[in-house]
Design an enzyme around this catalytic site. Sequence first.
Site, short mmCIF file in Angstrom:
data_model
loop_
_atom_site.label_atom_id
_atom_site.label_comp_id
_atom_site.label_asym_id
_atom_site.label_seq_id
_atom_site.Cartn_x
_atom_site.Cartn_y
_atom_site.Cartn_z
N ASN A 46 0.83 -1.21 0.00
CA ASN A 46 0.00 0.00 0.00
C ASN A 46 0.87 1.27 0.00
OD1 ASN A 46 -2.39 -1.49 0.12
ND2 ASN A 46 -2.34 -1.57 2.35
N GLU A 179 -16.76 4.52 1.86
CA GLU A 179 -15.37 4.76 1.52
C GLU A 179 -15.33 5.51 0.19
OE1 GLU A 179 -12.86 1.22 1.83
OE2 GLU A 179 -14.39 0.28 3.10
N SER A 183 -11.39 -0.93 -0.78
CA SER A 183 -10.11 -1.61 -0.64
C SER A 183 -9.99 -2.92 -1.40
CB SER A 183 -9.81 -1.86 0.84
OG SER A 183 -10.79 -2.71 1.42
N ASP A 209 -14.40 7.49 4.40
CA ASP A 209 -13.05 7.02 4.69
C ASP A 209 -12.21 7.10 3.42
OD1 ASP A 209 -10.72 5.61 5.35
OD2 ASP A 209 -11.79 4.28 6.73
N LYS A 243 -0.58 4.10 4.50
CA LYS A 243 -0.53 3.68 3.10
C LYS A 243 0.31 4.69 2.31
CE LYS A 243 -4.80 1.06 3.55
NZ LYS A 243 -4.89 1.14 5.04
#
Length: 384
Positions: A46, A179, A183, A209, A243
Amino acid sequence: MSLLDHYAEQLDQLKQQGNFRQFTSNQQQGRWITIQDRTMLNLASNDYLGLAADLSLREEFLDTLQIDRALFSSSSSRLLTGNFAEYEQFENSLSIAFGRAALLFNSGYHMNIGILPALCDSKTVILADKLVHASMIDGIRLSNAQYVRYRHNDLQHLEQLLQKYHQDEQVERIIVVTESIFSMDGDETDLAALAQLKQRFAKTMLYVDEAHAIGVRGEQGLGCAEQYGVLDQIDFLVGTFGKAIASVGGYIICDSIIRDYLINKMRPLIFSTALPPISMAWSDFILNKVLRMQQQRQHLAEISQYLQQAVIAKGFSSPSSSHIIPVIVGESQAAIEKARYVQQQGFYAMPVRPPTVPQNSSRLRISLTSLVQKNELQQLVEYL
């Protein structure tokens, strides 16, 4: 019968299903990772801007660090003696960049399991995207709010739920939780449309997020909210530093009233030892670099678009519109075998299986960084 038998049986089931996990020792240098004497292109990190891999940045930071400020422990919560100058400096930098108050947390998980329980009571309804991260699900469950999951990225379904609960006189506030970049699928929420939807429902607040967007989206790298011009529309704009920012911890950008409220009500913040001040100094140092890294962001966007199109052209399902690109193969064992094969060819991509993703959607999760070159991805595509 041993009390451990139950757990041993559960582990055996995971092994039979191909879902047993374990840690893997590795060594990393630049964009390369070495595991059991095999060196591969790292497509599982990440470190989206390559900053964690940049030795010169560490040297520059340490050269400017005075020994009396090399504080490797805060030894306290911030409300006791842990509120060092490094915390206040970094929060000030974030506030200047984003234009609102900022508050720091020990991790993204820590952040998501703490904010929602602090903010929500029995008169709150949470409407959460079906695919939000486990930390957000745990935060929702820990809260006293009613909650409903809306279909992934389906704003029409969300609108129907907003209409229903907005009319309920027992509901004082509705918090939409999502988000910006997801992810596992690497797809995005339409933040501009979400912000417009919020304007129609006065009881509604937005919790977004940006864990996978901070650093890589927007002119200054402030995330998708900056990219789509809605920074001031997101009531609770959260993200992480582990990240693209190459550090540790989490943050919220919000109104100063919310910041003060969380300091007084958020249990994981109140009762946890704060992160080491040196980590905050490093994060502040990195943030100032990230704000000017337009070239790296552009390169990452270009190679991401190439791989998105190439994966689909090979016949795989891949909903990505970001630097996180899944190659969905279906069964867990098929994902494991595909990952093993590309690793043998020199590309370190990891299989992702249930319960992290739904049944029959196991995949290779390719996570691109700005260190990766297009010609390397062209070679990868040949082996998919």
